[in-house]
Design a protein around this motif. Structure first.
Motif, PDB file in Angstrom:
ATOM      1  N   HIS A 249       0.862  -1.176   0.000  1.00  0.00           N
ATOM      2  CA  HIS A 249       0.000   0.000   0.000  1.00  0.00           C
ATOM      3  C   HIS A 249       0.907   1.237   0.000  1.00  0.00           C
ATOM      4  N   ILE A 250       0.857   2.002  -1.059  1.00  0.00           N
ATOM      5  CA  ILE A 250       1.731   3.168  -1.201  1.00  0.00           C
ATOM      6  C   ILE A 250       0.908   4.439  -1.015  1.00  0.00           C
ATOM      7  N   PRO A 251       1.266   5.324  -0.084  1.00  0.00           N
ATOM      8  CA  PRO A 251       0.546   6.597   0.071  1.00  0.00           C
ATOM      9  C   PRO A 251       0.610   7.408  -1.226  1.00  0.00           C
ATOM     10  N   GLY A 252      -0.456   8.098  -1.529  1.00  0.00           N
ATOM     11  CA  GLY A 252      -0.504   8.894  -2.753  1.00  0.00           C
ATOM     12  C   GLY A 252       0.607   9.928  -2.818  1.00  0.00           C
ATOM     13  N   GLY A 253       1.287   9.990  -3.949  1.00  0.00           N
ATOM     14  CA  GLY A 253       2.343  10.974  -4.158  1.00  0.00           C
ATOM     15  C   GLY A 253       3.648  10.664  -3.459  1.00  0.00           C
ATOM     16  N   ALA A 254       3.771   9.473  -2.866  1.00  0.00           N
ATOM     17  CA  ALA A 254       4.984   9.140  -2.122  1.00  0.00           C
ATOM     18  C   ALA A 254       6.151   8.890  -3.070  1.00  0.00           C
ATOM     19  N   ASP A 255       7.338   9.306  -2.654  1.00  0.00           N
ATOM     20  CA  ASP A 255       8.574   9.016  -3.378  1.00  0.00           C
ATOM     21  C   ASP A 255       8.997   7.600  -2.995  1.00  0.00           C
ATOM     22  N   LEU A 256       8.970   6.675  -3.957  1.00  0.00           N
ATOM     23  CA  LEU A 256       9.220   5.276  -3.645  1.00  0.00           C
ATOM     24  C   LEU A 256      10.630   5.042  -3.111  1.00  0.00           C
ATOM     25  N   GLN A 257      11.595   5.774  -3.659  1.00  0.00           N
ATOM     26  CA  GLN A 257      12.971   5.598  -3.183  1.00  0.00           C
ATOM     27  C   GLN A 257      13.094   6.019  -1.717  1.00  0.00           C
ATOM     28  N   VAL A 258      12.499   7.177  -1.391  1.00  0.00           N
ATOM     29  CA  VAL A 258      12.528   7.656  -0.002  1.00  0.00           C
ATOM     30  C   VAL A 258      11.796   6.680   0.909  1.00  0.00           C
ATOM     31  N   LEU A 259      10.670   6.194   0.455  1.00  0.00           N
ATOM     32  CA  LEU A 259       9.877   5.269   1.255  1.00  0.00           C
ATOM     33  C   LEU A 259      10.641   3.971   1.507  1.00  0.00           C
ATOM     34  N   LEU A 260      11.284   3.450   0.480  1.00  0.00           N
ATOM     35  CA  LEU A 260      12.057   2.223   0.635  1.00  0.00           C
ATOM     36  C   LEU A 260      13.191   2.421   1.638  1.00  0.00           C
ATOM     37  N   ARG A 261      13.929   3.523   1.498  1.00  0.00           N
ATOM     38  CA  ARG A 261      15.054   3.758   2.404  1.00  0.00           C
ATOM     39  C   ARG A 261      14.593   3.997   3.839  1.00  0.00           C
ATOM     40  N   SER A 262      13.478   4.694   4.000  1.00  0.00           N
ATOM     41  CA  SER A 262      12.960   4.925   5.352  1.00  0.00           C
ATOM     42  C   SER A 262      12.619   3.599   6.027  1.00  0.00           C
ATOM     43  N   ASN A 263      11.984   2.712   5.283  1.00  0.00           N
ATOM     44  CA  ASN A 263      11.623   1.416   5.843  1.00  0.00           C
ATOM     45  C   ASN A 263      12.852   0.551   6.077  1.00  0.00           C
ATOM     46  N   ALA A 264      13.844   0.660   5.190  1.00  0.00           N
ATOM     47  CA  ALA A 264      15.085  -0.093   5.379  1.00  0.00           C
ATOM     48  C   ALA A 264      15.795   0.363   6.648  1.00  0.00           C
ATOM     49  N   ARG A 265      15.840   1.676   6.897  1.00  0.00           N
ATOM     50  CA  ARG A 265      16.505   2.169   8.101  1.00  0.00           C
ATOM     51  C   ARG A 265      15.737   1.792   9.365  1.00  0.00           C
ATOM     52  N   ARG A 266      14.416   1.749   9.251  1.00  0.00           N
ATOM     53  CA  ARG A 266      13.610   1.310  10.401  1.00  0.00           C
ATOM     54  C   ARG A 266      13.915  -0.154  10.732  1.00  0.00           C
ATOM     55  N   LEU A 267      14.009  -1.009   9.704  1.00  0.00           N
ATOM     56  CA  LEU A 267      14.363  -2.407   9.917  1.00  0.00           C
ATOM     57  C   LEU A 267      15.802  -2.542  10.421  1.00  0.00           C
ATOM     58  N   LEU A 268      16.675  -1.684   9.901  1.00  0.00           N
ATOM     59  CA  LEU A 268      18.068  -1.721  10.338  1.00  0.00           C
ATOM     60  C   LEU A 268      18.176  -1.375  11.821  1.00  0.00           C
ATOM     61  N   LEU A 269      17.371  -0.429  12.270  1.00  0.00           N
ATOM     62  CA  LEU A 269      17.374  -0.077  13.687  1.00  0.00           C
ATOM     63  C   LEU A 269      16.994  -1.289  14.538  1.00  0.00           C
ATOM     64  N   ASP A 270      15.958  -2.006  14.127  1.00  0.00           N
ATOM     65  CA  ASP A 270      15.562  -3.212  14.850  1.00  0.00           C
ATOM     66  C   ASP A 270      16.704  -4.229  14.884  1.00  0.00           C
TER      67      ASP A 270
END
Length: 640
Positions: A249-270
């Motif tokens: 589910h992708i929020p409207g107008g979201a930058d996919l690259q930014v979204l991917l990296r944000s989620n990757a860093r969140r997983l990296l923190l875990d």
């Protein structure tokens, strides 16, 4: 965080149920054997016609025709055919289900594991595993999990996991194989070390890295770090962008690259936290804090504060705490500020500070204001109290807040809008603390009176109150009269829910009286449902005549399988009541929906005069319709 979504809507059941609905209507007036013979002469080859033919042959118990019809189904829509296969397994038509899966091993039938369990019982483990492996060659995504499920119970999954690991090391670019391995080991070999995947896996793109990291999360922190650091160093290519849009589910107008990296860093923190790399986790947490300074980051505000508390509790630092205490986004008069502060301290496991902040959030959220800030605070307080002081402290607090939520003078009867905070408090009490519900709680009675109609949640509350009354010997006429008056004053749609509660609590006769009255006030749309509950109440209370009287309307709310089962129960009750001829007619009507169902036939034959009548009817059926296996199945049921 990204949330997965299906690539396309699942349409199978809608088609399946429509076919069954049409057949139900036909079987009301047409003999199932006659319909089977007519369809056998029909050469229509649409997906629905082919599946309809199979269903009718099964219901008529024309075993040879049903098996032959399976051969024509290979090109039918996967989802529609998967529904058919699940139905066959549920009806214990294992020969047909096996043949269908042999022809279409790609099918994801919901009850395949049930079929395999019966195969193991009948044929043994090794023959069943050999059959599974044959299917696995063309559809590993479906059958590897089934092989692992069998091995977990019979011999262990170690050799299978070794086999899969060897294949991955030989083909480290095969992401699907790696994900299958992780899926199987998670459920069937949870203690198996999977850290080796990090340096071995050679995922082709950034999205593949993210998918692999999600599968490794909280299982292999070192491997996750390797994969996620590679993900963060890559650009998302066009193919990855297209796949990402289909997978999440992708929020409207979201930058996919930014979204991917944000989620990757969140997983990296875990992963850093899980691995105990507190210094690296602290540094990454401070980056996330900066991103969320304006509340617009990928991690919800209270969510990253809880993470911050967790990281800083491990690192011993408090670099982010000042940001929490002096937040410019919200301010100290905003309940959301205190919810975030509570989340931070909860992450640090400083529970007294977390509880004080959560209580402050509740205090700042007005009773007559938006419900969500106040409820979020209440929920935080009750969870912390449960953790710190136990269940009773949480219950006591929720009751105090329910009292505060009730306006002065009580909840207004049949309110146009139910108090949202009260509704959620009652929901938690009913779900998490059912023993706390008391039949003599006047506040709960006033709450019930405020609900416009008895919906699913309030019906659960009522059921708990009934259980309390039953335990305390309070389930008397006064109790039922009071609740009946409340439901009568509300929307008619709540009447069936009250009837259901009456039936479950053993008050079937009372439910019948109430439902007969309700037939005159419910809408035409609700009449079949109301009549169905009369049928149900009659069967539960042993009054087959009441059930038969309501049947013409009540059956409209049932599918063919349910209709046959209810008619069979009516037949058994009539036979035990000394009405063998009526019982035979009811059994015959039920058998027209599915001749192969023999549930309860032994009990039926035990009634005076029924064994001879049923034997004669099945013998006549075999002579009239030699294609049907119904008599053979009847005799086998008697032999068992």
């Amino acid at each position: 965080m990204l949330c997965a979504t299906a690539a396309r809507a699942y349409q199978g059941p809608a088609d399946w149920f429509e076919i069954q609905r049409r057949l139900t209507t036909r079987l009301e007036t047409q003999d199932v054997g006659e319909l089977a013979r007519a369809l056998a002469a029909d050469d229509t080859s649409s997906d629905e016609a082919l599946v309809e033919r199979l269903i009718v042959f099964v219901r008529a118990d024309h075993g040879a025709r049903a098996l032959a019809s399976i051969e024509a189904l290979t090109g039918v829509d996967e989802q529609l055919l998967g529904s058919a296969c699940t139905w066959l397994i549920g009806r214990k038509r294992d020969v047909l289900a096996r043949r269908l899966l042999e022809l279409r091993p790609d099918l994801r039938a919901g009850w395949t594991y049930v079929l395999l369990r019966r195969m193991v019982e009948a044929d043994g483990v090794d023959p069943t595993l050999a059959w599974v492996r044959e299917r696995e060659r063309s559809a590993p995504d479906v059958w590897l999990r089934e092989r692992a499920r069998i091995l977990k119970k019979h011999g262990g999954t170690g050799p299978l996991c070794d086999e899969l690991e060897k294949a991955i090391r030989a083909a480290p670019h095969d992401l699907e194989a790696i994900l299958r391995y992780l899926d199987i080991t998670r459920d069937n070999a949870p203690k198996r070390d999977v850290e080796w995947i990090g340096p071995v896996a050679l995922t082709p793109g950034a999205l593949d890295d993210l998918l692999l990291a999600r599968a490794l999360a909280h299982r292999a922190p070192r491997a996750s770090q390797i994969v996620l650091k590679r993900c963060l160093a890559r650009e998302l290519d066009d193919e990855g962008r297209a796949r990402m849009s289909g997978l999440f589910h992708i929020p409207g107008g979201a930058d996919l690259q930014v979204l991917l990296r944000s989620n990757a860093r969140r997983l990296l923190l875990d992963a850093l936290i899980d691995a105990g790399d507190t210094d690296d986790a602290q540094a990454l947490m401070e980056q996330l804090a900066e991103e969320n300074a304006d509340g617009q980051g990928s991690v919800p505000w209270s969510g990253w504060l809880a993470l911050a508390g967790q990281v800083q509790q491990a690192s011993g630092q408090r670099a982010i705490e000042n940001k929490v205490l002096a937040d410019e986004q919200l301010g100290e008069d905003d309940p959301r500020y205190w919810i975030g502060r509570s989340a931070y301290y909860r992450g640090r496991t400083e529970l007294e500070e977390a509880l004080a902040a959560a209580r402050k959030a509740v205090a700042l959220a007005p009773l007559d204001g938006p419900w969500m800030p106040r409820w979020n605070g209440i929920e935080a307080v009750r969870r912390l109290l449960h953790q710190m002081e136990g269940e009773q402290a949480s219950i006591t607090y929720l009751r105090e807040e329910l009292a505060r939520a009730e306006p002065q003078g009580g909840f207004p009867p049949r309110a146009a809008r139910v108090n949202a905070v009260a509704r959620r408090i009652v929901g938690v009490l009913v779900t998490d603390f059912p023993g706390s519900i008391a039949a003599d709680d006047e506040r709960l009675w006033r709450y019930l009176e405020s609900v416009p109609a008895l919906d699913h949640n309030t019906a659960r509350l009522l059921q708990r109150m009934v259980e309390s009354a039953l335990a305390g010997d309070q389930l008397d006429d006064g109790f039922w009269d009071r609740i009946t008056a409340i439901v009568r004053a509300g929307a008619p749609s709540g009447r069936q829910r009250l009837a259901s509660v009456m039936i479950v609590s053993g008050s079937g006769e009372r439910a019948i009286r109430f439902l007969r009255e309700s037939l005159d006030v419910v809408s035409d749309e609700d009449r079949p449902r109301c009549a169905f509950y009369i049928v149900r109440a009659g069967l539960e209370s042993g009054d087959w005549r009441v059930a038969r009287e309501a049947w013409p309307i009540g059956r409209q709310d049932l599918g063919p399988d349910e209709r046959g089962e209810r008619l069979a129960r009516m037949a058994r009750l009539a036979a035990m009541d000394g009405e063998p001829d009526v019982a035979l007619r009811l059994w015959q009507r039920g058998a027209n929906y599915d001749r192969g169902v023999m549930d309860g036939v032994l009990e039926l034959c035990a009634a005076p005069g029924m064994a001879a009548r049923l034997s004669a009817w099945y013998a006549e059926l075999a002579e009239r319709e030699p294609d049907s296996d119904a008599r053979t199945r009847f005799l086998a049921a008697l032999a068992d």
